[in-house]
Design a protein around this motif. Sequence first.
Motif, PDB file in Angstrom:
ATOM      1  N   VAL A  97      -2.347   1.399   0.076  1.00 31.25           N
ATOM      2  CA  VAL A  97      -2.486   0.691   1.362  1.00 31.25           C
ATOM      3  C   VAL A  97      -1.200  -0.049   1.702  1.00 31.25           C
ATOM      4  O   VAL A  97      -0.753  -0.061   2.856  1.00 31.25           O
ATOM      5  CB  VAL A  97      -3.691  -0.272   1.302  1.00 31.25           C
ATOM      6  CG1 VAL A  97      -3.764  -1.118   2.562  1.00 31.25           C
ATOM      7  CG2 VAL A  97      -4.983   0.505   1.115  1.00 31.25           C
ATOM      8  N   GLN A 115       1.292   2.281   3.096  1.00 32.87           N
ATOM      9  CA  GLN A 115       1.023   2.677   4.477  1.00 32.87           C
ATOM     10  C   GLN A 115       1.367   1.566   5.456  1.00 32.87           C
ATOM     11  O   GLN A 115       1.751   1.828   6.601  1.00 32.87           O
ATOM     12  CB  GLN A 115      -0.448   3.069   4.629  1.00 32.87           C
ATOM     13  CG  GLN A 115      -0.845   4.300   3.833  1.00 32.87           C
ATOM     14  CD  GLN A 115      -2.290   4.693   4.057  1.00 32.87           C
ATOM     15  OE1 GLN A 115      -2.839   4.483   5.111  1.00 32.87           O
ATOM     16  NE2 GLN A 115      -2.903   5.267   3.041  1.00 32.87           N
ATOM     17  N   PHE A 173      -6.638   1.196  11.740  1.00 32.66           N
ATOM     18  CA  PHE A 173      -6.977   1.447  10.339  1.00 32.66           C
ATOM     19  C   PHE A 173      -7.894   2.656  10.167  1.00 32.66           C
ATOM     20  O   PHE A 173      -8.579   2.776   9.140  1.00 32.66           O
ATOM     21  CB  PHE A 173      -7.649   0.213   9.730  1.00 32.66           C
ATOM     22  CG  PHE A 173      -6.693  -0.891   9.426  1.00 32.66           C
ATOM     23  CD1 PHE A 173      -6.058  -0.954   8.205  1.00 32.66           C
ATOM     24  CD2 PHE A 173      -6.413  -1.856  10.374  1.00 32.66           C
ATOM     25  CE1 PHE A 173      -5.166  -1.966   7.929  1.00 32.66           C
ATOM     26  CE2 PHE A 173      -5.528  -2.879  10.104  1.00 32.66           C
ATOM     27  CZ  PHE A 173      -4.895  -2.941   8.876  1.00 32.66           C
ATOM     28  N   VAL A 191      -6.648   4.706   7.190  1.00 29.24           N
ATOM     29  CA  VAL A 191      -6.844   3.984   5.936  1.00 29.24           C
ATOM     30  C   VAL A 191      -8.308   4.022   5.515  1.00 29.24           C
ATOM     31  O   VAL A 191      -8.644   4.285   4.352  1.00 29.24           O
ATOM     32  CB  VAL A 191      -6.357   2.535   6.090  1.00 29.24           C
ATOM     33  CG1 VAL A 191      -6.626   1.752   4.807  1.00 29.24           C
ATOM     34  CG2 VAL A 191      -4.871   2.509   6.420  1.00 29.24           C
ATOM     35  N   GLN A 249      -9.280   7.488   4.268  1.00 25.51           N
ATOM     36  CA  GLN A 249      -8.763   7.742   2.927  1.00 25.51           C
ATOM     37  C   GLN A 249      -9.600   7.014   1.875  1.00 25.51           C
ATOM     38  O   GLN A 249      -9.930   7.573   0.826  1.00 25.51           O
ATOM     39  CB  GLN A 249      -7.310   7.276   2.843  1.00 25.51           C
ATOM     40  CG  GLN A 249      -6.714   7.417   1.449  1.00 25.51           C
ATOM     41  CD  GLN A 249      -5.309   6.858   1.380  1.00 25.51           C
ATOM     42  OE1 GLN A 249      -4.707   6.559   2.390  1.00 25.51           O
ATOM     43  NE2 GLN A 249      -4.796   6.721   0.186  1.00 25.51           N
TER      44      GLN A 249
END
Length: 818
Positions: free
Chosen positions: A76, A79, A230, A233, A236
């Motif tokens: 995270v 990213q 997000f 994110v 994932q």
Amino acid sequence: MTTTPSNLPRQIAENLTQLLSSWQFCSNSIGTRLFLYVLGSAAIGLAALSYSFYQTLVRGAQAEIQNSLSTQVKSVEAQLAPVEQQVRSLSGAANVLHRQGIKTPSAYEQLAFSALRQGSKLLTGIGLGQTPRAIVPDRQWFFPFYYFDKKVAGQKGKRLPAPDGDVIYSELFADDNYPNQDYYATPVASGKASWFEPYGSYGALIATYAAPIFDRQQKIIGVVNADVDFVDVTQQIANTKVTRNAGYFTILSAQGRIVAYPPAPPIPPKNLQPGPSAETVPELKPVWSSVRQGLASQTSGLLAIEGKYWAYQKIPSTGWVMLAAFPQGAIVTPAILTSIGAALIVTTLLGIVVLLFVRNLNRRLQPILDECNKLAADAQTQAKLQGQDEIGRLSASFFNLLAQLEANQAQIRQEASLRVQIQERQRQALEAESQVLQEDVGQLLEVVAAVEEGDLTVQAPVSDRVTGLVADTFNRLVEQLARIMAVVSSTAQQVTQSAETLEQFAVQTVSQVRLQTRSVEAMQALLQNIRNLTRDNAKQTQTANKSIQQAQEALVRGQGQMTQLTAEIDTLDRGTVQIVRRMQTLSDFVQLAVQFAKDQKRIASMTRVLALNAALLSTRATEQQDPDQFASIAREFEAVAAQVNDLAVQTSQSLIILQQRTEQIQTVVSGLNQDAEEIERIVKDFATGVEQSRQAFDEIRTATVQVARVGQQVTQSSQAIADAARDTLKSIREIAALASDTERQASITREQSEAMGQLAGNLDELVRFFRIAPEQMQTGSAAKILRSANDSGSPSNGTQPDPMNNENKKVTSSRRKS
């Protein structure tokens, strides 16, 4: 006979029974005691080992959960790092533009648009806002913000024209009154960059990252805001298991707002509304309470709540918390089964091994024992030997070996001492070589640190080692970069000075044209006065003809002279009209020259922006360690070089147009000179005619008093006409002088433009040092800025660069090998 898994335990039991039946137990046998001791101690040890193994498995599983959580946190972070880097880059670029005195809103709008196009895939919007009149003094509040179209109704702002129709521009002072919003007030008050709580935005859950912009005195002059979606994110995280294909991850904000929760994904809240709280989820409520207490003293930990392990760790950049949930049964049950199974297997195998070992030992010791029995001559010695175990019987046989063992040990010690000395010398040699290598690397790192701080005058020490090759390659790269940056800076200053000089020449030319226009207008007024006076003379001449017939011949001659004067005045009037037209043409050419000066000034501004982008790319290049990132920066630097080449081409084309316009100005000035000479000749003839008219009227003055009065009036009128003609001639000469000055200034302007073209060409030749293949070319921020400035604020794509030259390939190859 084939052995199957079902009858394997039975076969092991049968073999063990055969071994026990074939082994003769004896109380004084060492094999019997060894078997009993080993099995007893093994039973106790295996029990303790089983418990320790169980604890180890549990701790290993917990560590595995925490490692998986740490890996996910780093993912995270990786990213979100490009977003933070993009915000810092935009803040630094705005600071540099502010230091250079650029105050036009379009420059900062284009800077924000380029940052959005070059941002990471998580970035949905970015912009920069000023404190009152800090960046753009003409406006008290100014906050250009660009974001991608979310294809929903009610979005604020204006959509950009094609090919950028997927981007919407919003001025946040007009659309959101940003001085009263937290994303502006918080970074201005704290002076630090920070992440804000997630909130809803047009059907998506986003978060804002804000950072302040400082000037040279470390005073806050504005903020940079970036919105992050997000979705990627959360997807994932939802598709990732904690470990062993079980468990899930959850992200909570610093205030306990749910960012990601795979068991029950949160519904995006309404526009500008905060996300759901962890207190509203029964499973997360006790967990969040315990995690919040744990975070008061540490950044990570592990909890066991309601049959699950909950590992938590704070995300450093955002201050948020990531949780990893894993069921305890998936760890405890396999650990218990594994420990019990391992203990049983080890016990069985150990019993079989000891049994086989004792049997084999007895079989091998039996011949020796027989020989010992033979050595015992008397019955007492045999009875003594029989009362001892196998080791007691063999102890006497080992006494004679002690002397030989001592000799062997002395020899072994000597050989070991020699080996230790050799190893010590090898270790010292390795330490010396390692020390030298560390010193070389330390010096090289010091030079790299100096380059990162902007000092391009340092040089790394060169030696005959491997680090020497790296230092030599780095020195050549830094020298080339310093030479290019010096030429870029010098060229930008010269272009700016030349543009200012051209602008001054253009202003002077406009002033001279205005003076010429006023002189022409004054000359037209004088010609009108001459025409009026001539008409008055004609009327007075007609009156004199009616009064006195004796002076008819003289009057006829004077009337002829007046007719000739009238014709010459008409000719003079037409010449004046032609001069006015040519002056108008000259004024148009001067306006074109002024426009050219503005274009040159704009080109100078774009050159400064390109120099700025080159400096920023140089700074980023010194910060990068990854060869792929360094190659990407090289491609961006090549894009800057391509735009400098385009700038040089535009300057060359402008020079050609200026040369054509200068030739046209010379033609117009030449025509003005010819018209001035023609008017001067006509005025001289007109003065001669006036003189002849005055003589004719003097001859008839004696005729009568009335004729004398008329002649006197005619003479005065003629004198006035002559004075007006002289004033006209003077104005024409002034116009010719102004035209000559205009021609001289136009020539100077052309010379300055040619010099600017040569400077641009030299800059293009130096920047061509950085080249890449056309298929590897990508659009650069400097290219977009230059294109958008040429198209009046509309961004466009960059151009294809030239291939990379051999020198750049050698430098890159040597650095990769090092």
